[in-house]
Design a protein around this motif. Sequence first.
Motif, PDB file in Angstrom:
ATOM      1  N   THR A  98      11.074 -43.711  20.273  1.00  0.00           N
ATOM      2  CA  THR A  98      12.150 -42.850  19.798  1.00  0.00           C
ATOM      3  C   THR A  98      11.616 -41.918  18.727  1.00  0.00           C
ATOM      4  O   THR A  98      10.827 -42.339  17.867  1.00  0.00           O
ATOM      5  CB  THR A  98      13.303 -43.695  19.232  1.00  0.00           C
ATOM      6  OG1 THR A  98      13.881 -44.461  20.303  1.00  0.00           O
ATOM      7  CG2 THR A  98      14.376 -42.830  18.597  1.00  0.00           C
ATOM      8  N   THR A  99      12.010 -40.657  18.776  1.00  0.00           N
ATOM      9  CA  THR A  99      11.627 -39.712  17.734  1.00  0.00           C
ATOM     10  C   THR A  99      12.869 -39.076  17.131  1.00  0.00           C
ATOM     11  O   THR A  99      13.842 -38.785  17.833  1.00  0.00           O
ATOM     12  CB  THR A  99      10.708 -38.597  18.270  1.00  0.00           C
ATOM     13  OG1 THR A  99      11.406 -37.839  19.267  1.00  0.00           O
ATOM     14  CG2 THR A  99       9.439 -39.173  18.874  1.00  0.00           C
ATOM     15  N   VAL A 100      12.819 -38.885  15.815  1.00  0.00           N
ATOM     16  CA  VAL A 100      13.876 -38.181  15.098  1.00  0.00           C
ATOM     17  C   VAL A 100      13.184 -37.097  14.274  1.00  0.00           C
ATOM     18  O   VAL A 100      12.419 -37.386  13.353  1.00  0.00           O
ATOM     19  CB  VAL A 100      14.675 -39.125  14.179  1.00  0.00           C
ATOM     20  CG1 VAL A 100      15.751 -38.352  13.427  1.00  0.00           C
ATOM     21  CG2 VAL A 100      15.291 -40.259  14.990  1.00  0.00           C
ATOM     22  N   LYS A 101      13.442 -35.840  14.633  1.00  0.00           N
ATOM     23  CA  LYS A 101      12.739 -34.704  14.018  1.00  0.00           C
ATOM     24  C   LYS A 101      13.712 -33.786  13.296  1.00  0.00           C
ATOM     25  O   LYS A 101      14.720 -33.351  13.879  1.00  0.00           O
ATOM     26  CB  LYS A 101      11.980 -33.914  15.084  1.00  0.00           C
ATOM     27  CG  LYS A 101      11.305 -32.652  14.544  1.00  0.00           C
ATOM     28  CD  LYS A 101      10.786 -31.768  15.659  1.00  0.00           C
ATOM     29  CE  LYS A 101      10.315 -30.424  15.117  1.00  0.00           C
ATOM     30  NZ  LYS A 101       9.927 -29.494  16.200  1.00  0.00           N
ATOM     31  N   ALA A 102      13.411 -33.487  12.049  1.00  0.00           N
ATOM     32  CA  ALA A 102      14.149 -32.455  11.317  1.00  0.00           C
ATOM     33  C   ALA A 102      13.639 -31.095  11.775  1.00  0.00           C
ATOM     34  O   ALA A 102      12.434 -30.824  11.726  1.00  0.00           O
ATOM     35  CB  ALA A 102      13.942 -32.617   9.814  1.00  0.00           C
ATOM     36  N   ASN A 103      14.538 -30.235  12.224  1.00  0.00           N
ATOM     37  CA  ASN A 103      14.147 -28.908  12.698  1.00  0.00           C
ATOM     38  C   ASN A 103      14.061 -27.890  11.570  1.00  0.00           C
ATOM     39  O   ASN A 103      13.437 -26.841  11.724  1.00  0.00           O
ATOM     40  CB  ASN A 103      15.125 -28.418  13.765  1.00  0.00           C
ATOM     41  CG  ASN A 103      15.068 -29.270  15.010  1.00  0.00           C
ATOM     42  OD1 ASN A 103      13.993 -29.661  15.457  1.00  0.00           O
ATOM     43  ND2 ASN A 103      16.236 -29.578  15.572  1.00  0.00           N
ATOM     44  N   PHE A 104      14.672 -28.185  10.444  1.00  0.00           N
ATOM     45  CA  PHE A 104      14.678 -27.268   9.305  1.00  0.00           C
ATOM     46  C   PHE A 104      13.443 -27.484   8.442  1.00  0.00           C
ATOM     47  O   PHE A 104      12.867 -28.574   8.408  1.00  0.00           O
ATOM     48  CB  PHE A 104      15.942 -27.470   8.468  1.00  0.00           C
ATOM     49  CG  PHE A 104      16.174 -28.904   8.040  1.00  0.00           C
ATOM     50  CD1 PHE A 104      15.704 -29.383   6.825  1.00  0.00           C
ATOM     51  CD2 PHE A 104      16.881 -29.784   8.868  1.00  0.00           C
ATOM     52  CE1 PHE A 104      15.918 -30.703   6.430  1.00  0.00           C
ATOM     53  CE2 PHE A 104      17.094 -31.103   8.489  1.00  0.00           C
ATOM     54  CZ  PHE A 104      16.612 -31.561   7.272  1.00  0.00           C
ATOM     55  N   HIS A 105      13.051 -26.447   7.742  1.00  0.00           N
ATOM     56  CA  HIS A 105      11.872 -26.533   6.889  1.00  0.00           C
ATOM     57  C   HIS A 105      12.196 -27.242   5.574  1.00  0.00           C
ATOM     58  O   HIS A 105      13.332 -27.215   5.096  1.00  0.00           O
ATOM     59  CB  HIS A 105      11.316 -25.131   6.581  1.00  0.00           C
ATOM     60  CG  HIS A 105       9.932 -25.169   6.016  1.00  0.00           C
ATOM     61  ND1 HIS A 105       9.686 -25.122   4.664  1.00  0.00           N
ATOM     62  CD2 HIS A 105       8.730 -25.285   6.623  1.00  0.00           C
ATOM     63  CE1 HIS A 105       8.366 -25.186   4.466  1.00  0.00           C
ATOM     64  NE2 HIS A 105       7.766 -25.285   5.630  1.00  0.00           N
ATOM     65  N   ARG A 106      11.188 -27.863   4.993  1.00  0.00           N
ATOM     66  CA  ARG A 106      11.374 -28.597   3.749  1.00  0.00           C
ATOM     67  C   ARG A 106      11.774 -27.687   2.595  1.00  0.00           C
ATOM     68  O   ARG A 106      12.299 -28.171   1.580  1.00  0.00           O
ATOM     69  CB  ARG A 106      10.106 -29.369   3.393  1.00  0.00           C
ATOM     70  CG  ARG A 106       8.927 -28.495   3.020  1.00  0.00           C
ATOM     71  CD  ARG A 106       7.637 -29.283   2.917  1.00  0.00           C
ATOM     72  NE  ARG A 106       7.741 -30.398   1.996  1.00  0.00           N
ATOM     73  CZ  ARG A 106       6.923 -31.460   2.008  1.00  0.00           C
ATOM     74  NH1 ARG A 106       5.956 -31.539   2.917  1.00  0.00           N
ATOM     75  NH2 ARG A 106       7.059 -32.409   1.127  1.00  0.00           N
TER      76      ARG A 106
END
Length: 266
Positions: A58-66
Amino acid sequence: MTPVSVTQGAGPIVLGLPHAGTFVPDDIKVALNENGRKLADTDWHIDRLYDGLIADITTVKANFHRYVIDANRDPTGVGLYPGQNTTTLVPTTDFDGLDIWDTPPTDTQIDARRIAFHAPYHAALSAELSRLQELHGFVILFDCHSIRADIPFLFDGTLPDFNIGTNMGVTCAPEIEAVTTGICNAAAGYTSTVNSRFKGGWTTRYYGQPDSGIHAIQLELAQSSYLHDEATPWTYDHAKANRLRPHLTETLTALANLSPTLGGTS
Protein backbone atom coordinates in the motif's frame (compact mmCIF):
# COMPACT_ATOMS: atom_id res chain seq x y z
CA MET A 1 -5.37 17.98 -7.90
CA THR A 2 -6.34 15.82 -4.96
CA PRO A 3 -4.04 16.30 -1.95
CA VAL A 4 -3.29 12.59 -1.54
CA SER A 5 -3.09 9.47 -3.69
CA VAL A 6 -3.61 5.99 -2.26
CA THR A 7 -2.80 2.63 -3.83
CA GLN A 8 -4.16 -0.26 -1.77
CA GLY A 9 -2.47 -3.60 -1.32
CA ALA A 10 -3.26 -6.52 0.98
CA GLY A 11 0.20 -6.94 2.50
CA PRO A 12 1.22 -5.68 5.95
CA ILE A 13 3.34 -2.72 4.79
CA VAL A 14 2.33 0.87 4.04
CA LEU A 15 4.78 3.09 2.21
CA GLY A 16 4.43 6.71 3.34
CA LEU A 17 5.51 9.31 0.78
CA PRO A 18 5.02 12.73 2.37
CA HIS A 19 7.59 14.67 0.32
CA ALA A 20 7.37 13.36 -3.25
CA GLY A 21 4.68 15.81 -4.38
CA THR A 22 5.39 18.98 -6.37
CA PHE A 23 1.90 20.52 -6.58
CA VAL A 24 1.68 24.13 -5.38
CA PRO A 25 -1.64 25.98 -5.81
CA ASP A 26 -1.37 29.18 -7.82
CA ASP A 27 -2.31 31.42 -4.90
CA ILE A 28 0.57 29.96 -2.88
CA LYS A 29 3.04 29.84 -5.76
CA VAL A 30 2.80 33.60 -6.33
CA ALA A 31 3.88 34.18 -2.71
CA LEU A 32 7.09 32.17 -3.15
CA ASN A 33 10.25 33.99 -4.19
CA GLU A 34 12.45 32.85 -7.09
CA ASN A 35 14.39 30.53 -4.80
CA GLY A 36 11.22 28.99 -3.37
CA ARG A 37 9.75 28.31 -6.79
CA LYS A 38 12.68 25.96 -7.52
CA LEU A 39 11.11 23.46 -5.07
CA ALA A 40 14.63 22.20 -4.42
CA ASP A 41 13.75 20.36 -1.21
CA THR A 42 11.59 17.75 -2.91
CA ASP A 43 12.26 14.03 -2.30
CA TRP A 44 12.86 13.81 -6.02
CA HIS A 45 11.59 10.64 -7.75
CA ILE A 46 11.31 8.73 -4.47
CA ASP A 47 7.91 7.38 -5.56
CA ARG A 48 9.44 6.15 -8.81
CA LEU A 49 12.31 4.51 -6.93
CA TYR A 50 9.93 2.47 -4.74
CA ASP A 51 7.38 1.71 -7.42
CA GLY A 52 6.81 -2.01 -8.00
CA LEU A 53 9.40 -3.29 -5.54
CA ILE A 54 7.10 -5.90 -3.99
CA ALA A 55 3.54 -7.04 -4.61
CA ASP A 56 0.52 -6.20 -2.47
CA ILE A 57 2.02 -3.09 -0.92
CA THR A 58 0.00 0.00 0.00
CA THR A 59 1.24 3.50 -0.79
CA VAL A 60 0.01 6.82 0.54
CA LYS A 61 1.51 9.80 -1.31
CA ALA A 62 1.12 13.50 -0.60
CA ASN A 63 0.74 15.25 -3.97
CA PHE A 64 1.39 18.73 -2.57
CA HIS A 65 4.85 20.13 -2.02
CA ARG A 66 6.31 20.48 1.46
CA TYR A 67 6.49 24.28 0.95
CA VAL A 68 2.68 24.30 0.93
CA ILE A 69 2.73 22.48 4.27
CA ASP A 70 4.99 19.71 5.48
CA ALA A 71 3.07 16.46 5.97
CA ASN A 72 5.93 15.14 8.10
CA ARG A 73 5.72 17.84 10.75
CA ASP A 74 3.60 18.10 13.89
CA PRO A 75 0.43 20.02 12.94
CA THR A 76 0.72 21.96 16.20
CA GLY A 77 4.06 23.36 15.04
CA VAL A 78 6.25 21.65 17.66
CA GLY A 79 9.78 21.19 16.30
CA LEU A 80 11.40 17.80 15.58
CA TYR A 81 14.97 18.45 16.61
CA PRO A 82 15.28 21.06 19.37
CA GLY A 83 18.52 23.00 19.18
CA GLN A 84 19.26 21.91 15.59
CA ASN A 85 18.56 23.61 12.28
CA THR A 86 15.50 22.15 10.64
CA THR A 87 12.45 23.28 8.66
CA THR A 88 9.04 23.97 10.15
CA LEU A 89 5.42 22.99 9.48
CA VAL A 90 5.34 25.55 6.69
CA PRO A 91 9.01 26.15 5.94
CA THR A 92 10.31 29.71 5.96
CA THR A 93 13.66 28.71 4.43
CA ASP A 94 15.04 25.97 2.25
CA PHE A 95 17.53 23.34 3.45
CA ASP A 96 20.37 25.81 2.91
CA GLY A 97 18.80 28.35 5.24
CA LEU A 98 17.77 30.70 2.41
CA ASP A 99 14.39 32.46 2.35
CA ILE A 100 11.74 30.93 0.09
CA TRP A 101 8.90 33.47 0.44
CA ASP A 102 8.21 36.94 -0.92
CA THR A 103 5.11 36.93 1.29
CA PRO A 104 5.25 34.39 4.15
CA PRO A 105 1.92 32.78 5.06
CA THR A 106 -0.12 34.11 7.96
CA ASP A 107 -1.29 31.93 10.84
CA THR A 108 -4.76 31.92 9.28
CA GLN A 109 -3.36 30.70 5.98
CA ILE A 110 -1.34 27.99 7.70
CA ASP A 111 -4.50 26.81 9.51
CA ALA A 112 -6.30 26.62 6.16
CA ARG A 113 -3.47 24.54 4.72
CA ARG A 114 -3.63 22.16 7.66
CA ILE A 115 -7.26 21.50 6.85
CA ALA A 116 -6.88 21.33 3.07
CA PHE A 117 -3.65 19.33 2.79
CA HIS A 118 -2.05 18.05 6.01
CA ALA A 119 -5.26 16.58 7.46
CA PRO A 120 -6.35 14.66 4.32
CA TYR A 121 -2.93 13.06 3.98
CA HIS A 122 -2.97 11.83 7.55
CA ALA A 123 -6.60 10.78 7.37
CA ALA A 124 -5.71 8.57 4.40
CA LEU A 125 -2.58 7.23 6.07
CA SER A 126 -4.42 6.47 9.30
CA ALA A 127 -7.21 4.71 7.39
CA GLU A 128 -4.75 2.43 5.57
CA LEU A 129 -2.86 1.58 8.74
CA SER A 130 -6.12 0.70 10.46
CA ARG A 131 -7.31 -1.39 7.51
CA LEU A 132 -4.15 -3.48 7.38
CA GLN A 133 -3.80 -3.81 11.13
CA GLU A 134 -7.28 -5.27 11.24
CA LEU A 135 -6.36 -7.67 8.46
CA HIS A 136 -3.00 -8.85 9.82
CA GLY A 137 -3.03 -8.05 13.52
CA PHE A 138 -0.14 -5.63 12.95
CA VAL A 139 1.06 -3.18 10.30
CA ILE A 140 4.41 -1.60 9.37
CA LEU A 141 4.63 1.99 8.19
CA PHE A 142 7.77 2.37 6.10
CA ASP A 143 8.26 6.12 5.67
CA CYS A 144 10.19 6.86 2.48
CA HIS A 145 12.45 9.90 2.22
CA SER A 146 15.48 11.24 0.41
CA ILE A 147 17.71 14.28 0.75
CA ARG A 148 20.91 15.74 -0.65
CA ALA A 149 23.97 14.14 0.90
CA ASP A 150 25.73 17.45 1.61
CA ILE A 151 23.74 20.19 3.36
CA PRO A 152 25.96 22.10 5.83
CA PHE A 153 22.96 24.04 7.20
CA LEU A 154 21.37 20.81 8.45
CA PHE A 155 24.28 18.49 9.22
CA ASP A 156 28.07 18.24 9.18
CA GLY A 157 29.89 16.16 6.59
CA THR A 158 28.39 13.85 4.00
CA LEU A 159 25.29 11.86 4.81
CA PRO A 160 25.44 8.05 4.58
CA ASP A 161 23.42 6.41 1.82
CA PHE A 162 20.96 4.70 4.20
CA ASN A 163 19.73 6.66 7.22
CA ILE A 164 17.39 4.56 9.36
CA GLY A 165 15.21 6.23 11.97
CA THR A 166 13.18 4.61 14.75
CA ASN A 167 13.43 7.38 17.37
CA MET A 168 16.02 5.35 19.27
CA GLY A 169 14.06 2.11 18.91
CA VAL A 170 10.77 3.48 20.23
CA THR A 171 8.65 3.36 17.07
CA CYS A 172 8.90 -0.30 16.09
CA ALA A 173 9.67 -3.79 17.33
CA PRO A 174 13.42 -4.50 17.64
CA GLU A 175 13.19 -7.09 14.85
CA ILE A 176 12.13 -4.43 12.36
CA GLU A 177 15.08 -2.18 13.11
CA ALA A 178 17.45 -5.17 13.18
CA VAL A 179 16.31 -6.57 9.83
CA THR A 180 16.45 -3.19 8.10
CA THR A 181 19.83 -2.35 9.60
CA GLY A 182 21.29 -5.73 8.73
CA ILE A 183 20.32 -5.48 5.07
CA CYS A 184 21.52 -1.88 4.74
CA ASN A 185 24.82 -2.65 6.47
CA ALA A 186 25.42 -5.60 4.18
CA ALA A 187 24.68 -3.69 0.97
CA ALA A 188 28.00 -3.62 -0.88
CA GLY A 189 29.17 -0.17 -1.89
CA TYR A 190 26.76 1.69 0.40
CA THR A 191 27.06 3.31 3.82
CA SER A 192 24.42 3.28 6.54
CA THR A 193 23.58 4.56 10.00
CA VAL A 194 20.77 4.22 12.55
CA ASN A 195 19.21 7.03 14.61
CA SER A 196 21.92 9.49 13.74
CA ARG A 197 20.99 12.87 12.20
CA PHE A 198 17.60 11.49 11.13
CA LYS A 199 15.81 9.64 13.93
CA GLY A 200 12.43 9.53 12.24
CA GLY A 201 10.13 12.43 11.51
CA TRP A 202 6.81 13.32 13.10
CA THR A 203 4.97 10.69 11.06
CA THR A 204 7.22 7.88 12.30
CA ARG A 205 7.06 9.10 15.88
CA TYR A 206 3.31 9.72 15.88
CA TYR A 207 2.17 6.43 14.33
CA GLY A 208 4.85 4.15 15.70
CA GLN A 209 3.12 2.40 18.61
CA PRO A 210 4.49 -1.14 18.60
CA ASP A 211 2.61 -2.15 21.75
CA SER A 212 -0.58 -1.45 19.80
CA GLY A 213 0.55 -3.36 16.73
CA ILE A 214 1.50 -0.32 14.63
CA HIS A 215 5.21 -0.21 13.80
CA ALA A 216 6.94 2.65 12.02
CA ILE A 217 10.41 3.08 10.58
CA GLN A 218 11.87 5.83 8.40
CA LEU A 219 14.49 5.41 5.70
CA GLU A 220 16.16 8.61 4.53
CA LEU A 221 18.20 7.94 1.39
CA ALA A 222 21.02 10.12 0.16
CA GLN A 223 19.86 11.33 -3.23
CA SER A 224 23.33 10.67 -4.61
CA SER A 225 22.43 6.97 -4.40
CA TYR A 226 19.88 7.20 -7.22
CA LEU A 227 20.03 10.65 -8.90
CA HIS A 228 22.53 11.61 -11.58
CA ASP A 229 23.32 14.83 -9.69
CA GLU A 230 21.92 16.38 -6.53
CA ALA A 231 21.04 19.52 -8.46
CA THR A 232 18.66 20.79 -11.13
CA PRO A 233 17.21 19.10 -13.14
CA TRP A 234 17.29 16.31 -10.50
CA THR A 235 17.63 13.55 -13.09
CA TYR A 236 16.72 9.99 -12.15
CA ASP A 237 19.75 7.78 -12.79
CA HIS A 238 18.53 4.40 -14.03
CA ALA A 239 21.85 2.65 -13.46
CA LYS A 240 22.14 3.89 -9.87
CA ALA A 241 18.50 3.17 -9.15
CA ASN A 242 18.68 -0.34 -10.59
CA ARG A 243 21.63 -1.05 -8.29
CA LEU A 244 19.81 0.33 -5.26
CA ARG A 245 16.32 -1.10 -5.79
CA PRO A 246 17.22 -4.76 -5.01
CA HIS A 247 18.34 -3.72 -1.52
CA LEU A 248 15.03 -1.93 -0.97
CA THR A 249 13.15 -4.95 -2.29
CA GLU A 250 15.08 -7.23 0.05
CA THR A 251 14.28 -4.96 2.99
CA LEU A 252 10.55 -4.73 2.29
CA THR A 253 10.27 -8.44 1.57
CA ALA A 254 12.02 -9.33 4.83
CA LEU A 255 9.79 -6.97 6.81
CA ALA A 256 6.64 -8.40 5.22
CA ASN A 257 7.79 -11.88 6.27
CA LEU A 258 8.18 -10.91 9.93
CA SER A 259 4.50 -11.51 10.66
CA PRO A 260 4.99 -14.56 12.94
CA THR A 261 7.36 -12.69 15.25
CA LEU A 262 5.14 -9.63 15.29
CA GLY A 263 2.03 -11.57 16.20
CA GLY A 264 0.35 -11.22 12.83
CA THR A 265 -2.59 -13.35 11.83
CA SER A 266 -1.68 -13.74 8.15
